[in-house]
Design a protein around this motif. Structure first.
Motif, mmCIF file in Angstrom:
data_model
loop_
_atom_site.group_PDB
_atom_site.id
_atom_site.type_symbol
_atom_site.label_atom_id
_atom_site.label_comp_id
_atom_site.label_asym_id
_atom_site.label_seq_id
_atom_site.Cartn_x
_atom_site.Cartn_y
_atom_site.Cartn_z
ATOM 1 N N PHE A 53 1.430 -1.386 -0.120
ATOM 2 C CA PHE A 53 -0.441 0.036 -0.063
ATOM 3 C C PHE A 53 0.579 1.421 0.327
ATOM 4 C CE2 PHE A 53 -2.469 3.165 1.553
ATOM 5 C CZ PHE A 53 -4.247 3.337 1.126
ATOM 6 N N PRO A 54 0.757 2.092 -0.857
ATOM 7 C CA PRO A 54 1.390 3.256 -0.621
ATOM 8 C C PRO A 54 1.992 3.932 0.502
ATOM 9 C CG PRO A 54 -0.088 3.034 -2.575
ATOM 10 C CD PRO A 54 -0.617 2.442 -1.632
ATOM 11 N N GLY A 55 3.163 4.043 1.107
ATOM 12 C CA GLY A 55 3.719 5.173 2.443
ATOM 13 C C GLY A 55 3.778 3.691 3.270
ATOM 14 N N ASP A 56 3.953 2.742 2.698
ATOM 15 C CA ASP A 56 3.715 1.501 4.297
ATOM 16 C C ASP A 56 5.495 1.716 4.565
ATOM 17 O OD1 ASP A 56 3.784 -0.394 2.148
ATOM 18 O OD2 ASP A 56 2.604 -1.397 2.281
ATOM 19 N N HIS A 57 5.690 2.122 3.852
ATOM 20 C CA HIS A 57 7.665 1.369 3.532
ATOM 21 C C HIS A 57 8.134 -0.132 4.209
ATOM 22 C CE1 HIS A 57 7.867 5.824 4.546
ATOM 23 N NE2 HIS A 57 6.582 4.917 5.977
ATOM 24 N N GLY A 58 6.603 -0.625 3.066
ATOM 25 C CA GLY A 58 7.254 -2.061 3.427
ATOM 26 C C GLY A 58 6.774 -3.110 3.914
ATOM 27 N N ILE A 59 6.418 -2.744 5.088
ATOM 28 C CA ILE A 59 5.676 -3.025 6.670
ATOM 29 C C ILE A 59 4.064 -3.073 6.074
ATOM 30 C CG2 ILE A 59 5.091 -2.720 9.302
ATOM 31 C CD1 ILE A 59 6.798 -0.267 9.041
ATOM 32 N N ARG A 60 4.025 -4.734 5.731
ATOM 33 C CA ARG A 60 2.472 -5.014 6.084
ATOM 34 C C ARG A 60 1.969 -6.281 7.350
ATOM 35 N NH1 ARG A 60 5.471 -3.445 2.303
ATOM 36 N NH2 ARG A 60 4.580 -4.343 0.143
ATOM 37 N N TRP A 61 0.439 -6.332 6.646
ATOM 38 C CA TRP A 61 -0.486 -7.143 7.886
ATOM 39 C C TRP A 61 0.262 -8.101 8.211
ATOM 40 C CZ3 TRP A 61 -2.345 -11.717 9.076
ATOM 41 C CH2 TRP A 61 -3.433 -11.600 10.262
ATOM 42 N N LYS A 62 0.850 -7.883 9.655
ATOM 43 C CA LYS A 62 1.433 -9.054 10.359
ATOM 44 C C LYS A 62 0.307 -9.802 11.638
ATOM 45 C CE LYS A 62 5.784 -10.781 12.325
ATOM 46 N NZ LYS A 62 6.969 -10.672 13.846
ATOM 47 N N SER A 63 0.351 -10.658 11.783
ATOM 48 C CA SER A 63 -0.956 -11.987 12.435
ATOM 49 C C SER A 63 0.071 -11.318 14.283
ATOM 50 C CB SER A 63 -1.092 -12.484 12.629
ATOM 51 O OG SER A 63 -1.820 -13.786 13.871
ATOM 52 N N ASP A 64 -1.305 -11.322 15.320
ATOM 53 C CA ASP A 64 -1.017 -10.765 16.226
ATOM 54 C C ASP A 64 -1.034 -11.880 17.443
ATOM 55 O OD1 ASP A 64 -3.193 -10.868 16.096
ATOM 56 O OD2 ASP A 64 -3.620 -8.619 17.875
#
Length: 75
Positions: A53-64
């Motif tokens: 997603f634009p602007g997410d700096h390569g950090i994506r959803w990760k399960s908690d």
């Protein structure tokens, strides 16, 4: 009682709630990917943040520890 859709953010390991922070200058939920405010498209499950997603700096959803809320996701 009816419960609305679960935001993917609420079950993401990167999520931060402004209620958890001592500095309450912002009322917007934020995370490691979006340190000032999570975009509405992601909060409202209009964009799947397991994908870039634009602007997410390569950090994506990760399960908690909980699964991605497929049943709440708007397709």
């Amino acid at each position: 009682m009816t419960v609305g859709p679960v935001s993917q953010c609420s079950v993401c390991a990167h999520f931060k709630s402004p209620l958890d922070e001592k500095d309450m200058d912002t009322a917007a939920p934020f995370c490691d990917a979006f340190p000032t405010a999570i975009p509405e498209e992601i909060l409202a499950n209009q964009a799947d943040h397991r994908k870039p997603f634009p602007g997410d700096h390569g950090i994506r959803w990760k399960s908690d520890g909980r699964p991605f809320p497929e049943e709440s996701f708007q397709k």
